[in-house]
Design a protein around this motif. Structure first.
Motif, PDB file in Angstrom:
ATOM      1  N   PHE A 148       4.382   8.793   6.556  1.00 54.37           N
ATOM      2  CA  PHE A 148       3.030   9.096   7.019  1.00 54.37           C
ATOM      3  C   PHE A 148       2.078   8.035   6.488  1.00 54.37           C
ATOM      4  CE2 PHE A 148      -0.915  11.400   7.574  1.00 54.37           C
ATOM      5  CZ  PHE A 148      -0.670  12.223   8.670  1.00 54.37           C
ATOM      6  N   LEU A 149       1.138   7.612   7.336  1.00 54.97           N
ATOM      7  CA  LEU A 149       0.163   6.594   6.950  1.00 54.97           C
ATOM      8  C   LEU A 149      -1.258   7.142   7.086  1.00 54.97           C
ATOM      9  CD1 LEU A 149       1.842   4.100   9.281  1.00 54.97           C
ATOM     10  CD2 LEU A 149       1.650   3.593   6.885  1.00 54.97           C
ATOM     11  N   PHE A 150      -2.092   6.713   6.181  1.00 53.01           N
ATOM     12  CA  PHE A 150      -3.528   6.904   6.306  1.00 53.01           C
ATOM     13  C   PHE A 150      -4.095   5.489   6.458  1.00 53.01           C
ATOM     14  CE2 PHE A 150      -2.094  10.564   3.885  1.00 53.01           C
ATOM     15  CZ  PHE A 150      -2.808  11.613   4.450  1.00 53.01           C
ATOM     16  N   LEU A 151      -4.217   5.023   7.693  1.00 50.63           N
ATOM     17  CA  LEU A 151      -4.716   3.682   7.962  1.00 50.63           C
ATOM     18  C   LEU A 151      -6.228   3.684   7.802  1.00 50.63           C
ATOM     19  CD1 LEU A 151      -4.299   0.764   9.014  1.00 50.63           C
ATOM     20  CD2 LEU A 151      -4.486   1.696  11.314  1.00 50.63           C
ATOM     21  N   ILE A 152      -6.710   2.879   6.873  1.00 50.15           N
ATOM     22  CA  ILE A 152      -8.140   2.842   6.584  1.00 50.15           C
ATOM     23  C   ILE A 152      -8.791   1.722   7.390  1.00 50.15           C
ATOM     24  CG2 ILE A 152      -9.897   2.493   4.810  1.00 50.15           C
ATOM     25  CD1 ILE A 152      -7.817   3.492   2.750  1.00 50.15           C
ATOM     26  N   LEU A 153      -9.775   2.103   8.189  1.00 49.50           N
ATOM     27  CA  LEU A 153     -10.643   1.143   8.863  1.00 49.50           C
ATOM     28  C   LEU A 153     -11.993   1.278   8.185  1.00 49.50           C
ATOM     29  CD1 LEU A 153      -9.797   1.793  12.629  1.00 49.50           C
ATOM     30  CD2 LEU A 153      -8.708   0.199  11.048  1.00 49.50           C
TER      31      LEU A 153
ATOM     32  N   LYS B 215     -10.830   9.477  -2.022  1.00 44.94           N
ATOM     33  CA  LYS B 215     -10.790  10.731  -1.264  1.00 44.94           C
ATOM     34  C   LYS B 215      -9.379  11.014  -0.747  1.00 44.94           C
ATOM     35  CE  LYS B 215     -15.067  12.193  -1.310  1.00 44.94           C
ATOM     36  NZ  LYS B 215     -15.447  13.500  -1.834  1.00 44.94           N
ATOM     37  N   ILE B 216      -8.678   9.974  -0.318  1.00 42.16           N
ATOM     38  CA  ILE B 216      -7.291  10.160   0.132  1.00 42.16           C
ATOM     39  C   ILE B 216      -6.435  10.633  -1.033  1.00 42.16           C
ATOM     40  CG2 ILE B 216      -5.225   8.980   1.001  1.00 42.16           C
ATOM     41  CD1 ILE B 216      -7.173   7.204   2.666  1.00 42.16           C
ATOM     42  N   MET B 217      -6.587  10.002  -2.182  1.00 43.62           N
ATOM     43  CA  MET B 217      -5.800  10.381  -3.359  1.00 43.62           C
ATOM     44  C   MET B 217      -6.139  11.809  -3.794  1.00 43.62           C
ATOM     45  SD  MET B 217      -3.985   7.773  -3.516  1.00 43.62           S
ATOM     46  CE  MET B 217      -3.082   7.828  -5.024  1.00 43.62           C
ATOM     47  N   ASP B 218      -7.416  12.169  -3.767  1.00 43.70           N
ATOM     48  CA  ASP B 218      -7.819  13.544  -4.103  1.00 43.70           C
ATOM     49  C   ASP B 218      -7.200  14.542  -3.129  1.00 43.70           C
ATOM     50  OD1 ASP B 218      -9.352  12.606  -6.207  1.00 43.70           O
ATOM     51  OD2 ASP B 218     -11.280  12.838  -5.158  1.00 43.70           O
ATOM     52  N   PHE B 219      -7.210  14.201  -1.856  1.00 44.81           N
ATOM     53  CA  PHE B 219      -6.605  15.070  -0.842  1.00 44.81           C
ATOM     54  C   PHE B 219      -5.127  15.278  -1.123  1.00 44.81           C
ATOM     55  CE2 PHE B 219      -4.078  15.080   3.086  1.00 44.81           C
ATOM     56  CZ  PHE B 219      -4.420  16.326   3.584  1.00 44.81           C
TER      57      PHE B 219
ATOM     58  N   THR C 132       0.800  -1.224   0.000  1.00 44.90           N
ATOM     59  CA  THR C 132       0.000   0.000   0.000  1.00 44.90           C
ATOM     60  C   THR C 132       0.833   1.276   0.000  1.00 44.90           C
ATOM     61  OG1 THR C 132      -0.172   0.023   2.412  1.00 44.90           O
ATOM     62  CG2 THR C 132      -1.905  -1.161   1.204  1.00 44.90           C
ATOM     63  N   GLY C 133       2.132   1.169  -0.265  1.00 44.82           N
ATOM     64  CA  GLY C 133       2.968   2.359  -0.331  1.00 44.82           C
ATOM     65  C   GLY C 133       2.625   3.191  -1.557  1.00 44.82           C
ATOM     66  N   ILE C 134       2.674   4.507  -1.393  1.00 43.73           N
ATOM     67  CA  ILE C 134       2.391   5.425  -2.496  1.00 43.73           C
ATOM     68  C   ILE C 134       3.570   6.380  -2.638  1.00 43.73           C
ATOM     69  CG2 ILE C 134       0.898   7.283  -3.331  1.00 43.73           C
ATOM     70  CD1 ILE C 134      -1.381   5.979  -1.709  1.00 43.73           C
ATOM     71  N   SER C 135       4.170   6.361  -3.808  1.00 41.96           N
ATOM     72  CA  SER C 135       5.256   7.301  -4.088  1.00 41.96           C
ATOM     73  C   SER C 135       4.664   8.684  -4.318  1.00 41.96           C
ATOM     74  CB  SER C 135       6.024   6.871  -5.336  1.00 41.96           C
ATOM     75  OG  SER C 135       6.930   7.880  -5.714  1.00 41.96           O
ATOM     76  N   MET C 136       5.227   9.651  -3.631  1.00 40.24           N
ATOM     77  CA  MET C 136       4.757  11.024  -3.794  1.00 40.24           C
ATOM     78  C   MET C 136       5.584  11.777  -4.839  1.00 40.24           C
ATOM     79  SD  MET C 136       2.123  11.193  -1.859  1.00 40.24           S
ATOM     80  CE  MET C 136       1.802  12.935  -1.657  1.00 40.24           C
ATOM     81  N   ARG C 137       6.557  11.105  -5.441  1.00 37.84           N
ATOM     82  CA  ARG C 137       7.413  11.752  -6.449  1.00 37.84           C
ATOM     83  C   ARG C 137       6.640  12.389  -7.599  1.00 37.84           C
ATOM     84  NH1 ARG C 137      10.537   7.290  -5.107  1.00 37.84           N
ATOM     85  NH2 ARG C 137       9.722   6.137  -6.865  1.00 37.84           N
ATOM     86  N   PRO C 138       5.544  11.775  -8.077  1.00 39.01           N
ATOM     87  CA  PRO C 138       4.814  12.452  -9.157  1.00 39.01           C
ATOM     88  C   PRO C 138       4.287  13.835  -8.767  1.00 39.01           C
ATOM     89  CG  PRO C 138       4.178  10.153  -9.069  1.00 39.01           C
ATOM     90  CD  PRO C 138       5.019  10.416  -7.846  1.00 39.01           C
ATOM     91  N   LEU C 139       4.019  14.032  -7.477  1.00 43.35           N
ATOM     92  CA  LEU C 139       3.550  15.341  -7.016  1.00 43.35           C
ATOM     93  C   LEU C 139       4.716  16.272  -6.722  1.00 43.35           C
ATOM     94  CD1 LEU C 139       0.642  14.328  -4.615  1.00 43.35           C
ATOM     95  CD2 LEU C 139       0.483  15.135  -6.971  1.00 43.35           C
ATOM     96  N   SER C 140       5.740  15.725  -6.051  1.00 42.23           N
ATOM     97  CA  SER C 140       6.923  16.519  -5.720  1.00 42.23           C
ATOM     98  C   SER C 140       7.999  15.624  -5.120  1.00 42.23           C
ATOM     99  CB  SER C 140       6.573  17.614  -4.712  1.00 42.23           C
ATOM    100  OG  SER C 140       7.751  18.265  -4.273  1.00 42.23           O
ATOM    101  N   ARG C 141       9.240  15.852  -5.524  1.00 39.72           N
ATOM    102  CA  ARG C 141      10.349  15.114  -4.931  1.00 39.72           C
ATOM    103  C   ARG C 141      10.635  15.579  -3.505  1.00 39.72           C
ATOM    104  NH1 ARG C 141      12.723  11.613  -8.120  1.00 39.72           N
ATOM    105  NH2 ARG C 141      12.498  11.779 -10.368  1.00 39.72           N
ATOM    106  N   GLU C 142      10.017  16.681  -3.106  1.00 43.04           N
ATOM    107  CA  GLU C 142      10.190  17.208  -1.754  1.00 43.04           C
ATOM    108  C   GLU C 142       9.354  16.464  -0.716  1.00 43.04           C
ATOM    109  OE1 GLU C 142       9.483  21.417  -1.476  1.00 43.04           O
ATOM    110  OE2 GLU C 142      10.274  21.727  -3.502  1.00 43.04           O
ATOM    111  N   LEU C 143       8.356  15.704  -1.164  1.00 42.55           N
ATOM    112  CA  LEU C 143       7.433  15.051  -0.240  1.00 42.55           C
ATOM    113  C   LEU C 143       7.899  13.651   0.135  1.00 42.55           C
ATOM    114  CD1 LEU C 143       4.046  16.019  -1.910  1.00 42.55           C
ATOM    115  CD2 LEU C 143       4.948  16.868   0.260  1.00 42.55           C
ATOM    116  N   PRO C 144       7.715  13.285   1.400  1.00 36.36           N
ATOM    117  CA  PRO C 144       7.987  11.897   1.781  1.00 36.36           C
ATOM    118  C   PRO C 144       6.880  10.996   1.235  1.00 36.36           C
ATOM    119  CG  PRO C 144       7.099  13.099   3.647  1.00 36.36           C
ATOM    120  CD  PRO C 144       7.280  14.098   2.525  1.00 36.36           C
ATOM    121  N   ASP C 145       7.194   9.730   1.072  1.00 40.42           N
ATOM    122  CA  ASP C 145       6.195   8.782   0.597  1.00 40.42           C
ATOM    123  C   ASP C 145       5.213   8.454   1.719  1.00 40.42           C
ATOM    124  OD1 ASP C 145       7.353   8.633  -1.952  1.00 40.42           O
ATOM    125  OD2 ASP C 145       8.816   7.164  -1.250  1.00 40.42           O
TER     126      ASP C 145
END
Length: 141
Positions: free
Chosen positions: A86-91, A104-108, A32-45
């Motif tokens: 950072f995690l967004f743990l979905i219950l 919604k998480i991806m849109d955010f 469930t890891g998401i690379s944030m590189r497409p948005l910015s190399r400054e962001l942690p995954d």
């Protein structure tokens, strides 16, 4: 990390006894890891771990800021290891809502400025994280 979080969620009545085993097994099979590189190399995954609804008793997104990054495999490219901060743990106990919550998480993530996301991901204050998400994250049922 999953053990600590799972125990707290269990104590609060949000997850069932088998939650820990299932989330570890599911993460191994379906990363469930998401690379944030497409948005910015400054962001942690980030990561969005979750289990089947049978293992939870509520519908929540639990934000988890990690003091030290943890390795998650990439959701899109499972052979790629990501250092997640950072995690967004979905219950989610409603199977019809799973794709909506993930969207919604991806849109955010896509709709929030890099500066604001960096502030969120690097915060060590539970209150600041909660306030930021309460004011900037929208989810409709």
């Amino acid at each position: 990390m999953f053990k600590t979080v799972s125990q707290k969620l269990y104590d609060l009545g949000y997850v069932k006894e088998d939650f820990l085993g299932d989330i570890i097994e599911r993460e191994d099979k379906y990363p469930t890891g998401i690379s944030m590189r497409p948005l910015s190399r400054e962001l942690p995954d980030v990561a969005v771990p979750h289990t089947e609804g049978d293992y939870v008793s509520a519908q929540l997104i639990v934000p988890i800021a990690l003091r030290n990054s943890a390795t998650f495999n990439n959701m899109v490219n499972p052979s790629e290891a990501l250092e997640v901060k950072f995690l967004f743990l979905i219950l989610n106990n409603d199977p019809d809502m799973h794709s909506t919550i993930l969207a919604k998480i991806m849109d955010f993530l896509a709709g929030t400025s890099v500066d604001d996301l960096n502030e969120l991901f690097n915060s060590d204050s539970n209150e600041e994280i909660y306030d930021f998400l309460e004011n900037n994250f929208e989810i409709e049922k």
